[in-house]
Design a protein around this motif. Sequence first.
Motif, PDB file in Angstrom:
ATOM      1  N   PRO A 204       9.171  -0.096   6.141  1.00 49.29           N
ATOM      2  CA  PRO A 204       8.600   0.214   4.962  1.00 49.29           C
ATOM      3  C   PRO A 204       9.284   1.441   4.257  1.00 49.29           C
ATOM      4  CG  PRO A 204       7.320   1.358   6.557  1.00 49.29           C
ATOM      5  CD  PRO A 204       8.580   0.544   7.195  1.00 49.29           C
ATOM      6  N   VAL A 205       9.132   1.655   2.951  1.00 48.10           N
ATOM      7  CA  VAL A 205       9.616   2.838   2.517  1.00 48.10           C
ATOM      8  C   VAL A 205       9.217   4.120   2.705  1.00 48.10           C
ATOM      9  CG1 VAL A 205      10.253   3.955   0.175  1.00 48.10           C
ATOM     10  CG2 VAL A 205      10.407   1.515   0.499  1.00 48.10           C
ATOM     11  N   HIS A 206       9.985   4.861   3.542  1.00 43.80           N
ATOM     12  CA  HIS A 206       9.376   6.342   3.958  1.00 43.80           C
ATOM     13  C   HIS A 206      10.243   7.315   3.330  1.00 43.80           C
ATOM     14  CE1 HIS A 206       7.179   8.263   7.265  1.00 43.80           C
ATOM     15  NE2 HIS A 206       8.062   9.272   7.171  1.00 43.80           N
ATOM     16  N   ILE A 207       9.302   8.102   2.877  1.00 43.92           N
ATOM     17  CA  ILE A 207       9.905   9.499   2.209  1.00 43.92           C
ATOM     18  C   ILE A 207       9.446  10.655   2.872  1.00 43.92           C
ATOM     19  CG2 ILE A 207      10.021  10.577  -0.124  1.00 43.92           C
ATOM     20  CD1 ILE A 207       9.519   7.980  -1.576  1.00 43.92           C
ATOM     21  N   TRP A 208      10.170  11.549   3.206  1.00 42.51           N
ATOM     22  CA  TRP A 208       9.791  12.741   3.996  1.00 42.51           C
ATOM     23  C   TRP A 208      10.350  14.070   3.035  1.00 42.51           C
ATOM     24  CZ3 TRP A 208      12.845  16.991   5.040  1.00 42.51           C
ATOM     25  CH2 TRP A 208      12.170  17.808   6.054  1.00 42.51           C
ATOM     26  N   VAL A 209       9.052  15.027   2.853  1.00 44.75           N
ATOM     27  CA  VAL A 209       9.438  16.081   1.831  1.00 44.75           C
ATOM     28  C   VAL A 209       8.802  17.215   2.605  1.00 44.75           C
ATOM     29  CG1 VAL A 209       9.526  14.706  -0.238  1.00 44.75           C
ATOM     30  CG2 VAL A 209       7.530  15.588   0.489  1.00 44.75           C
ATOM     31  N   GLU A 210       9.423  18.557   2.414  1.00 46.80           N
ATOM     32  CA  GLU A 210       8.948  19.709   2.561  1.00 46.80           C
ATOM     33  C   GLU A 210       8.102  19.927   1.200  1.00 46.80           C
ATOM     34  OE1 GLU A 210      11.993  21.591   5.745  1.00 46.80           O
ATOM     35  OE2 GLU A 210      12.252  21.990   3.361  1.00 46.80           O
ATOM     36  N   SER A 211       6.842  20.729   1.562  1.00 48.75           N
ATOM     37  CA  SER A 211       6.011  20.936   0.628  1.00 48.75           C
ATOM     38  C   SER A 211       6.580  21.627  -0.856  1.00 48.75           C
ATOM     39  CB  SER A 211       4.689  21.783   0.879  1.00 48.75           C
ATOM     40  OG  SER A 211       5.152  23.000   1.365  1.00 48.75           O
ATOM     41  N   GLY A 212       7.644  22.574  -0.710  1.00 44.25           N
ATOM     42  CA  GLY A 212       8.195  23.047  -1.603  1.00 44.25           C
ATOM     43  C   GLY A 212       8.781  21.921  -2.708  1.00 44.25           C
ATOM     44  N   ALA A 213       9.198  20.720  -2.311  1.00 48.32           N
ATOM     45  CA  ALA A 213       9.721  19.800  -3.115  1.00 48.32           C
ATOM     46  C   ALA A 213       8.781  19.542  -4.234  1.00 48.32           C
ATOM     47  CB  ALA A 213      10.140  18.517  -2.446  1.00 48.32           C
TER      48      ALA A 213
ATOM     49  N   THR B  97       0.780  -1.011   0.206  1.00 51.02           N
ATOM     50  CA  THR B  97       0.084  -0.091  -0.087  1.00 51.02           C
ATOM     51  C   THR B  97       0.874   1.438  -0.132  1.00 51.02           C
ATOM     52  OG1 THR B  97       0.013   0.107   2.357  1.00 51.02           O
ATOM     53  CG2 THR B  97      -1.940  -1.101   1.202  1.00 51.02           C
ATOM     54  N   THR B  98       0.299   2.263  -0.589  1.00 48.00           N
ATOM     55  CA  THR B  98       1.152   3.660  -0.437  1.00 48.00           C
ATOM     56  C   THR B  98       0.103   4.535   0.188  1.00 48.00           C
ATOM     57  OG1 THR B  98       2.074   3.257  -2.595  1.00 48.00           O
ATOM     58  CG2 THR B  98       2.036   5.353  -1.969  1.00 48.00           C
ATOM     59  N   THR B  99       0.826   5.166   1.123  1.00 48.68           N
ATOM     60  CA  THR B  99      -0.057   5.907   2.088  1.00 48.68           C
ATOM     61  C   THR B  99       0.688   7.572   1.938  1.00 48.68           C
ATOM     62  OG1 THR B  99      -0.330   4.277   3.668  1.00 48.68           O
ATOM     63  CG2 THR B  99      -0.700   6.455   4.559  1.00 48.68           C
ATOM     64  N   VAL B 100      -0.180   8.593   1.795  1.00 50.28           N
ATOM     65  CA  VAL B 100       0.292   9.776   1.834  1.00 50.28           C
ATOM     66  C   VAL B 100      -0.139  10.415   3.002  1.00 50.28           C
ATOM     67  CG1 VAL B 100       0.289  12.066   0.566  1.00 50.28           C
ATOM     68  CG2 VAL B 100       0.520  10.079  -0.678  1.00 50.28           C
ATOM     69  N   THR B 101       0.653  11.101   3.828  1.00 53.38           N
ATOM     70  CA  THR B 101       0.404  11.956   4.927  1.00 53.38           C
ATOM     71  C   THR B 101       0.758  13.321   4.965  1.00 53.38           C
ATOM     72  OG1 THR B 101       0.830  10.021   6.192  1.00 53.38           O
ATOM     73  CG2 THR B 101       0.439  11.965   7.383  1.00 53.38           C
ATOM     74  N   PRO B 102       0.045  14.216   5.080  1.00 51.22           N
ATOM     75  CA  PRO B 102      -1.690  14.298   5.497  1.00 51.22           C
ATOM     76  C   PRO B 102      -2.660  13.619   4.135  1.00 51.22           C
ATOM     77  CG  PRO B 102      -1.316  16.413   5.086  1.00 51.22           C
ATOM     78  CD  PRO B 102       0.084  16.000   4.966  1.00 51.22           C
ATOM     79  N   SER B 103      -3.838  13.137   4.651  1.00 51.06           N
ATOM     80  CA  SER B 103      -4.448  12.954   3.407  1.00 51.06           C
ATOM     81  C   SER B 103      -5.175  14.023   2.856  1.00 51.06           C
ATOM     82  CB  SER B 103      -5.555  11.794   4.051  1.00 51.06           C
ATOM     83  OG  SER B 103      -6.271  12.236   5.130  1.00 51.06           O
TER      84      SER B 103
ATOM     85  N   ILE C  27       4.795   1.667   0.975  1.00 50.44           N
ATOM     86  CA  ILE C  27       5.247   2.920   0.672  1.00 50.44           C
ATOM     87  C   ILE C  27       4.549   4.083   1.523  1.00 50.44           C
ATOM     88  CG2 ILE C  27       5.796   4.746  -0.966  1.00 50.44           C
ATOM     89  CD1 ILE C  27       5.760   2.566  -2.947  1.00 50.44           C
ATOM     90  N   GLU C  28       5.259   4.948   2.471  1.00 45.96           N
ATOM     91  CA  GLU C  28       4.878   5.913   3.104  1.00 45.96           C
ATOM     92  C   GLU C  28       5.358   7.357   2.740  1.00 45.96           C
ATOM     93  OE1 GLU C  28       4.625   3.155   7.402  1.00 45.96           O
ATOM     94  OE2 GLU C  28       6.035   4.874   7.159  1.00 45.96           O
ATOM     95  N   ILE C  29       4.666   8.455   2.355  1.00 48.09           N
ATOM     96  CA  ILE C  29       5.027   9.753   2.019  1.00 48.09           C
ATOM     97  C   ILE C  29       4.844  10.645   3.046  1.00 48.09           C
ATOM     98  CG2 ILE C  29       5.147  11.316   0.027  1.00 48.09           C
ATOM     99  CD1 ILE C  29       4.502   8.717  -1.788  1.00 48.09           C
ATOM    100  N   GLU C  30       5.453  11.383   3.582  1.00 45.89           N
ATOM    101  CA  GLU C  30       5.143  12.286   4.567  1.00 45.89           C
ATOM    102  C   GLU C  30       5.601  13.659   4.185  1.00 45.89           C
ATOM    103  OE1 GLU C  30       7.669  11.772   8.259  1.00 45.89           O
ATOM    104  OE2 GLU C  30       6.886  13.480   9.212  1.00 45.89           O
ATOM    105  N   ILE C  31       4.427  14.175   4.050  1.00 49.24           N
ATOM    106  CA  ILE C  31       4.644  15.719   3.649  1.00 49.24           C
ATOM    107  C   ILE C  31       4.322  16.688   4.534  1.00 49.24           C
ATOM    108  CG2 ILE C  31       3.972  17.513   1.682  1.00 49.24           C
ATOM    109  CD1 ILE C  31       2.873  14.841   0.216  1.00 49.24           C
TER     110      ILE C  31
END
Lengths: 283, 190
Positions: free
Chosen positions: B58-67, B2-8, B38-42
């Motif tokens: 899990p694959v956890h990617i952290w980004v700031e919104s400007g990315a 599953t792929t999860t984007v935070t926040p939804s 896959i977890e994508i934390e924005i």
Amino acid sequence: MKKLISPEELGRDDRFERADMMDRIADPRNATPPEDSKRGRPGRLTPDRADASDSARALMHGIFVGEIQALEGAGRTCYDFEVGKGDDDVPFELKLDMARQCWDEARHCEISVKLSDWMGTGIGEFSENAFLFQAACNPDPVLRLTGVNRALEGLAIDVFNTMREFGDLAGDPVLEFCEDWMLADEVTHVKMGSDWLRKLTVNDKERQKKALEFQKVVDKLFSFGGLRGEEDDNPIQLARRFRELAGFDDEEMEEIAELSREARAEVEERGRLAREANVQSGV
Amino acid sequence: MTTTVTPSTFTMVEYDAGVITGIADELADKVGLTGVDIEIEIDETVPLGRNRLESVDPVHIWVESGAFEDAKKFRQFSEVNAADVLGRHLMRAADRRSDAFGNPADDGDLSLEHRAAWDIYTVGRLTRLGYPANRQRWLYDFRNRHGFTDVTDRIFDELWNGTDLTWDRVSALSDEAAASNSGKLNRKPA
């Protein structure tokens, strides 16, 4: 031809996207102090930063559109005012200086385009805001020259010196060389502003005071809330040595440094107020 | 998987978690990243563009919104930028999960040079999967890290066009380029 045009009337092709400063000011993300981010403040622009090359590319594009507006501003100053001795007039020699500056700025535009190619940036890849040109719209020639040639061209000294140092540290001979040459021109432009301010207001201290007040307003605005300053984490550093060569004395440079600190404190205060408002509204 | 984007749901930027999930799923499929969540934390509160691969299982990617932001429009989403950032992290996650690739140090311990070399190898492969990239932008980044020399440019080409490289090879090429640089770089980890 029309005199005293507004920023909205500047000619651009469809590669350019004009950014509305109100959108930036209203961006709710401004409420977050950078130190609250997981990674802290981005810090001074040096090659050691993880995002160094992309940040340098964005700054280079900002320089490019700034050069276009500087060319337009100097060109309008050549055209907007008649030769004469009245308050709305200028000496012919001032027009000659502005014509020389146009030549410099046009060359800087071309250099900036080539540097952008070198760094992998397309024309119009980033948005453009026109508030540099807005400072070149003042209808009083003395205020306009002070705002543009002392405040904005002074900022150009800081920016070019930051980029020159970036090129030096990265070992990029092209960037360092180009920025060094453009920096030399900017020192001349600021010197012209200082000289004309002194000459045109030699018998009118009240006008000189108004012009210096206008310069302070522009200097504060162009500190970008702490982007330019003397703290270690200001991405663009105040270039005291080159400003000295351009005719700024220690007191004036201290004043600009203080304006930068004030601008940063004001942005942080606005952020604090916005956070409080967000909490109250449940965001 | 599953792929999860935070926040939804986003309140500060005009991003759509569903769109981001779709981009990530397509990329994961293309780079061969299967059998892992896959977890994508924005961090949507920050307009800067910093980003990081924080874990691979899990694959956890952290980004700031400007990315993921459109460089021409404040707070608007850019699919190209999102695919660029996510693509590099997902490709590197796939590399890290592959026995054949080898064992790079944790991201926080990688030197800027090694990180840049891996990025070039990654972006080169992404372009061949159909994701556009400005080659000159990446060449400039590589030169900034390794010096502005002919050796650097030759090694850039080898990494950009590379297939089935191992971490040992990627890091050796980076070291070779850096050794040719007579400049004053003395890098610390990113």
